[in-house]
Motif scaffolding. Sequence first.
Motif, PDB file in Angstrom:
ATOM      1  N   ALA A   8      41.317  46.803  35.043  1.00 48.22           N
ATOM      2  CA  ALA A   8      40.601  45.546  35.258  1.00 48.22           C
ATOM      3  C   ALA A   8      40.843  44.571  34.116  1.00 48.22           C
ATOM      4  O   ALA A   8      40.990  43.369  34.331  1.00 48.22           O
ATOM      5  CB  ALA A   8      39.106  45.819  35.425  1.00 48.22           C
ATOM      6  N   LEU A   9      40.891  45.085  32.894  1.00 47.04           N
ATOM      7  CA  LEU A   9      41.141  44.215  31.741  1.00 47.04           C
ATOM      8  C   LEU A   9      42.538  43.610  31.803  1.00 47.04           C
ATOM      9  O   LEU A   9      42.737  42.438  31.472  1.00 47.04           O
ATOM     10  CB  LEU A   9      40.967  45.005  30.440  1.00 47.04           C
ATOM     11  CG  LEU A   9      39.524  45.362  30.074  1.00 47.04           C
ATOM     12  CD1 LEU A   9      39.504  46.326  28.895  1.00 47.04           C
ATOM     13  CD2 LEU A   9      38.708  44.106  29.753  1.00 47.04           C
ATOM     14  N   ALA A  10      43.516  44.396  32.229  1.00 49.85           N
ATOM     15  CA  ALA A  10      44.880  43.867  32.367  1.00 49.85           C
ATOM     16  C   ALA A  10      44.932  42.790  33.439  1.00 49.85           C
ATOM     17  O   ALA A  10      45.603  41.757  33.282  1.00 49.85           O
ATOM     18  CB  ALA A  10      45.846  45.002  32.694  1.00 49.85           C
ATOM     19  N   ALA A  11      44.214  43.001  34.555  1.00 48.18           N
ATOM     20  CA  ALA A  11      44.174  41.994  35.615  1.00 48.18           C
ATOM     21  C   ALA A  11      43.501  40.721  35.135  1.00 48.18           C
ATOM     22  O   ALA A  11      43.976  39.602  35.387  1.00 48.18           O
ATOM     23  CB  ALA A  11      43.445  42.554  36.836  1.00 48.18           C
ATOM     24  N   PHE A  12      42.389  40.886  34.418  1.00 60.52           N
ATOM     25  CA  PHE A  12      41.686  39.713  33.883  1.00 60.52           C
ATOM     26  C   PHE A  12      42.556  38.960  32.886  1.00 60.52           C
ATOM     27  O   PHE A  12      42.646  37.727  32.920  1.00 60.52           O
ATOM     28  CB  PHE A  12      40.386  40.154  33.219  1.00 60.52           C
ATOM     29  CG  PHE A  12      39.814  39.123  32.291  1.00 60.52           C
ATOM     30  CD1 PHE A  12      39.215  37.969  32.792  1.00 60.52           C
ATOM     31  CD2 PHE A  12      39.926  39.266  30.911  1.00 60.52           C
ATOM     32  CE1 PHE A  12      38.721  36.996  31.932  1.00 60.52           C
ATOM     33  CE2 PHE A  12      39.425  38.308  30.054  1.00 60.52           C
ATOM     34  CZ  PHE A  12      38.829  37.163  30.565  1.00 60.52           C
ATOM     35  N   GLU A  13      43.220  39.668  31.960  1.00 59.36           N
ATOM     36  CA  GLU A  13      44.043  39.019  30.936  1.00 59.36           C
ATOM     37  C   GLU A  13      45.175  38.223  31.579  1.00 59.36           C
ATOM     38  O   GLU A  13      45.474  37.097  31.169  1.00 59.36           O
ATOM     39  CB  GLU A  13      44.605  40.070  29.972  1.00 59.36           C
ATOM     40  CG  GLU A  13      45.280  39.491  28.740  1.00 59.36           C
ATOM     41  CD  GLU A  13      46.740  39.157  28.960  1.00 59.36           C
ATOM     42  OE1 GLU A  13      47.280  38.357  28.174  1.00 59.36           O
ATOM     43  OE2 GLU A  13      47.335  39.687  29.920  1.00 59.36           O
ATOM     44  N   ALA A  14      45.798  38.779  32.610  1.00 58.55           N
ATOM     45  CA  ALA A  14      46.878  38.068  33.287  1.00 58.55           C
ATOM     46  C   ALA A  14      46.352  36.835  34.015  1.00 58.55           C
ATOM     47  O   ALA A  14      46.976  35.771  33.997  1.00 58.55           O
ATOM     48  CB  ALA A  14      47.576  39.009  34.272  1.00 58.55           C
ATOM     49  N   ILE A  28      51.826  41.057  37.694  1.00 65.29           N
ATOM     50  CA  ILE A  28      51.498  42.476  37.606  1.00 65.29           C
ATOM     51  C   ILE A  28      52.097  43.271  38.762  1.00 65.29           C
ATOM     52  O   ILE A  28      52.363  44.457  38.649  1.00 65.29           O
ATOM     53  CB  ILE A  28      49.962  42.656  37.556  1.00 65.29           C
ATOM     54  CG1 ILE A  28      49.429  42.074  36.244  1.00 65.29           C
ATOM     55  CG2 ILE A  28      49.566  44.110  37.678  1.00 65.29           C
ATOM     56  CD1 ILE A  28      47.929  42.181  36.092  1.00 65.29           C
ATOM     57  N   GLY A  29      52.342  42.590  39.895  1.00 60.35           N
ATOM     58  CA  GLY A  29      52.889  43.280  41.054  1.00 60.35           C
ATOM     59  C   GLY A  29      51.836  43.812  41.994  1.00 60.35           C
ATOM     60  O   GLY A  29      52.067  44.790  42.716  1.00 60.35           O
ATOM     61  N   LEU A  30      50.645  43.180  41.994  1.00 61.38           N
ATOM     62  CA  LEU A  30      49.581  43.527  42.927  1.00 61.38           C
ATOM     63  C   LEU A  30      49.328  42.351  43.858  1.00 61.38           C
ATOM     64  O   LEU A  30      49.906  41.277  43.699  1.00 61.38           O
ATOM     65  CB  LEU A  30      48.300  43.870  42.154  1.00 61.38           C
ATOM     66  CG  LEU A  30      48.359  45.075  41.213  1.00 61.38           C
ATOM     67  CD1 LEU A  30      47.055  45.195  40.437  1.00 61.38           C
ATOM     68  CD2 LEU A  30      48.641  46.362  41.981  1.00 61.38           C
ATOM     69  N   THR A  31      48.452  42.557  44.812  1.00 62.20           N
ATOM     70  CA  THR A  31      48.100  41.460  45.714  1.00 62.20           C
ATOM     71  C   THR A  31      47.048  40.566  45.072  1.00 62.20           C
ATOM     72  O   THR A  31      46.351  40.979  44.133  1.00 62.20           O
ATOM     73  CB  THR A  31      47.545  41.997  47.039  1.00 62.20           C
ATOM     74  OG1 THR A  31      46.310  42.677  46.787  1.00 62.20           O
ATOM     75  CG2 THR A  31      48.537  42.946  47.695  1.00 62.20           C
ATOM     76  N   HIS A  32      46.937  39.351  45.599  1.00 69.30           N
ATOM     77  CA  HIS A  32      45.896  38.429  45.144  1.00 69.30           C
ATOM     78  C   HIS A  32      44.521  39.076  45.277  1.00 69.30           C
ATOM     79  O   HIS A  32      43.676  38.995  44.373  1.00 69.30           O
ATOM     80  CB  HIS A  32      45.976  37.146  45.962  1.00 69.30           C
ATOM     81  CG  HIS A  32      44.952  36.117  45.574  1.00 69.30           C
ATOM     82  ND1 HIS A  32      43.610  36.245  45.917  1.00 69.30           N
ATOM     83  CD2 HIS A  32      45.061  34.947  44.905  1.00 69.30           C
ATOM     84  CE1 HIS A  32      42.941  35.200  45.459  1.00 69.30           C
ATOM     85  NE2 HIS A  32      43.805  34.389  44.838  1.00 69.30           N
ATOM     86  N   GLN A  38      39.523  43.346  41.012  1.00 73.47           N
ATOM     87  CA  GLN A  38      39.442  43.901  39.665  1.00 73.47           C
ATOM     88  C   GLN A  38      38.619  42.993  38.758  1.00 73.47           C
ATOM     89  O   GLN A  38      37.770  43.469  37.987  1.00 73.47           O
ATOM     90  CB  GLN A  38      40.857  44.069  39.085  1.00 73.47           C
ATOM     91  CG  GLN A  38      41.694  45.147  39.743  1.00 73.47           C
ATOM     92  CD  GLN A  38      41.298  46.546  39.319  1.00 73.47           C
ATOM     93  OE1 GLN A  38      40.463  46.726  38.429  1.00 73.47           O
ATOM     94  NE2 GLN A  38      41.885  47.548  39.961  1.00 73.47           N
ATOM     95  N   VAL A  39      38.868  41.697  38.833  1.00 76.06           N
ATOM     96  CA  VAL A  39      38.123  40.753  37.998  1.00 76.06           C
ATOM     97  C   VAL A  39      36.661  40.736  38.410  1.00 76.06           C
ATOM     98  O   VAL A  39      35.758  40.717  37.567  1.00 76.06           O
ATOM     99  CB  VAL A  39      38.743  39.345  38.078  1.00 76.06           C
ATOM    100  CG1 VAL A  39      37.864  38.326  37.361  1.00 76.06           C
ATOM    101  CG2 VAL A  39      40.140  39.348  37.469  1.00 76.06           C
ATOM    102  N   LEU A  67      36.592  37.231  25.677  1.00 73.42           N
ATOM    103  CA  LEU A  67      37.252  38.443  26.145  1.00 73.42           C
ATOM    104  C   LEU A  67      38.757  38.249  26.255  1.00 73.42           C
ATOM    105  O   LEU A  67      39.542  39.168  25.953  1.00 73.42           O
ATOM    106  CB  LEU A  67      36.667  38.876  27.492  1.00 73.42           C
ATOM    107  CG  LEU A  67      37.202  40.194  28.065  1.00 73.42           C
ATOM    108  CD1 LEU A  67      36.937  41.343  27.094  1.00 73.42           C
ATOM    109  CD2 LEU A  67      36.573  40.476  29.424  1.00 73.42           C
ATOM    110  N   ALA A  68      39.199  37.045  26.672  1.00 71.37           N
ATOM    111  CA  ALA A  68      40.637  36.786  26.808  1.00 71.37           C
ATOM    112  C   ALA A  68      41.347  36.904  25.463  1.00 71.37           C
ATOM    113  O   ALA A  68      42.445  37.465  25.372  1.00 71.37           O
ATOM    114  CB  ALA A  68      40.871  35.397  27.409  1.00 71.37           C
ATOM    115  N   ARG A  69      40.716  36.379  24.405  1.00 69.69           N
ATOM    116  CA  ARG A  69      41.317  36.496  23.079  1.00 69.69           C
ATOM    117  C   ARG A  69      41.470  37.962  22.680  1.00 69.69           C
ATOM    118  O   ARG A  69      42.510  38.374  22.158  1.00 69.69           O
ATOM    119  CB  ARG A  69      40.467  35.750  22.051  1.00 69.69           C
ATOM    120  CG  ARG A  69      40.623  34.243  22.094  1.00 69.69           C
ATOM    121  CD  ARG A  69      39.982  33.599  20.873  1.00 69.69           C
ATOM    122  NE  ARG A  69      38.521  33.713  20.902  1.00 69.69           N
ATOM    123  CZ  ARG A  69      37.711  32.789  21.397  1.00 69.69           C
ATOM    124  NH1 ARG A  69      38.235  31.674  21.914  1.00 69.69           N
ATOM    125  NH2 ARG A  69      36.408  32.947  21.387  1.00 69.69           N
TER     126      ARG A  69
END
Length: 309
Positions: A8-14, A28-32, A38-39, A67-69
Amino acid sequence: MPRLPLTALAAFEAAARCGSMTGAAAEIGLTHGAISRQVGDLEKQLGTRLFERTPRGLVLTHAGRDLARACTGGLGRMTEALERIGRDGPQRLRIAAPAAWTALWLLPRLPRFLAGWPGLRLDLDTGNIDRPVEAESGWVVIRYVRGGDSAPDGVPLLDEPLFPVCAPALAETLRSPADLIGRTLLHFHSSPDWSLWRAEASLDGLDISGGLGFSDSVLVMRAAEAGMGIALGRPSLTLDSLEAGRLVCPFGPVAPVGDRYVLTAPGAERGRAVPQAFRAWLLAEAGAEVRRFCNWVRDRFGDGPEEPP
């Protein structure tokens, strides 16, 4: 210690870096839908909103920016560690820079650097998020700083004075700044450029409230080349077009307004050979560009700023 929701953190960061769920999904290679879920799950777990969903896209909340930082720095360091451990992986260069400067100045020059680094993995990000943490995690960061704003830590790269530019056919009808009155002016949205240049030109009678507005500086320059009106140019965005004859500067002044680009790169003590080599190359290219602009000003106006040593 609670288990970190790394997916979830990787999805949020992207999503934070790309400014959209769609961009994050493509990266990331996932669907919208998967990124959105995840977010959403992460927001529920934290009990707070990380994004405001607006018609213009995602906007980070205060908690989201915090959180993004942390995510950008942490994930960047983990990626670096994986690359160091996996010695067979490609060397990598990450650059964060303004979109217009990247498109019109950096990209035409970048092949000269890449030629010396075969097999290099390049990541170029023109998103609009905080960059200090990215510099800490191995990114080379170029920021655009407005005159009067405090400069971030880093090395001055290029100054950006203002001067009028337009298509050659349109320039034939322009003899002095007063000829701009009643003409179509091209604007970059939310920019005070015309106001600043008008003050330098002492042209109080010029109405700058009308004209055509664009959300991207590249579009402004393309509109000027197409003869749609007169724009305000900056050296890094227009010098190639001026020398190629696609644009003309009909008259001055060249107004120094304090705008500049600032470079931040990982320190030499961090042992990052590729970012350090790119930093040295970029500073050399910027120095050559400053000398080139000084020569252009002298050729066009007979006088100009002193060249750097």
